[in-house]
Design an enzyme around this catalytic site. Structure first.
Site, short mmCIF file in Angstrom:
data_model
loop_
_atom_site.label_atom_id
_atom_site.label_comp_id
_atom_site.label_asym_id
_atom_site.label_seq_id
_atom_site.Cartn_x
_atom_site.Cartn_y
_atom_site.Cartn_z
N MET A 174 -8.01 1.52 1.27
CA MET A 174 -7.72 0.56 2.30
C MET A 174 -7.37 1.20 3.55
SD MET A 174 -6.80 -2.41 0.99
CE MET A 174 -6.42 -2.77 2.45
N GLU A 175 -7.43 2.67 3.84
CA GLU A 175 -7.39 3.60 5.56
C GLU A 175 -8.45 3.73 5.32
OE1 GLU A 175 -3.51 4.17 2.64
OE2 GLU A 175 -5.59 4.32 1.69
N ASP B 271 -11.26 -4.74 22.55
CA ASP B 271 -9.77 -4.83 23.54
C ASP B 271 -10.41 -4.05 24.84
OD1 ASP B 271 -6.89 -5.01 24.50
OD2 ASP B 271 -7.33 -2.67 24.51
N CYS C 23 0.96 -1.69 0.00
CA CYS C 23 -0.12 -0.15 -0.15
C CYS C 23 0.44 1.30 0.07
CB CYS C 23 -1.00 0.24 1.07
SG CYS C 23 -2.29 0.84 1.02
N HIS C 24 0.77 2.24 -1.06
CA HIS C 24 1.45 3.71 -1.43
C HIS C 24 0.71 4.42 1.18
CE1 HIS C 24 1.06 2.81 -5.48
NE2 HIS C 24 2.08 3.38 -5.34
#
Length: 156
Positions: free
Chosen positions: A112-113, A127, A76-77
């Site tokens: 993707m971000e 969590d 990924c860039h």
């Protein structure tokens, strides 16, 4: 056609040097299903755990993760986002709906971000709530929409 494979069949980052700079946006969604023993801690639009406010922490974690996507996904860039917004809400089915919308003016997309931001926000909910129950399911993560690249996408 696989875009991350070179002519010799090796992994390769996509060459975006010939692409045009455009404004690009992407929205991704993750859904987290919490059991009743966790949901009973819902108050004033947030879940409170021993670790603190769950939704507020998930928002920060999602933004931080989106900013580091290029470090986490090998091909990924690395991108400097223009904006990133994460929202956390409870829907009618009592599921936690996390949306991450990222934008950039660049030669390559930002989906993707958005996906990483939504995913890490969901993992943060897990969590922070696991001390109350391990019966937590991250049900899905998916791209909802993207604009500004070769083709736009909007999930029906």
């Amino acid at each position: 056609m696989l875009t991350h494979i070179d002519k010799q069949g090796n992994p390769s980052i996509v060459d975006v040097s010939a692409k045009q700079v455009t404004h690009r946006t992407a929205t991704a969604r993750s859904i987290v299903v919490l059991p009743d023993e966790v949901l009973q801690h819902l108050a004033d639009g947030d879940l409170i755990s021993k670790k603190g406010p769950v939704f507020q922490t998930a928002i920060i974690a999602g933004i931080m993760a989106a900013k580091k996507t290029g470090e986490l996904i090998p091909l990924c860039h690395p991108l400097g986002m223009d904006n990133c917004q994460v929202t956390v809400e409870v829907n009618e089915q009592q599921e936690i709906v996390i949306e991450c919308t990222a934008s950039i003016t660049a030669k390559t997309g930002i989906e993707m971000e958005a996906l990483v931001g939504a995913s890490v926000a969901a993992l943060t909910v897990y969590d922070m709530c696991k001390a109350m129950s391990h019966d937590i399911v991250i049900k899905e993560t998916k791209l909802i929409a993207k604009t500004g690249g070769k083709r736009d996408f909007k999930r029906a």
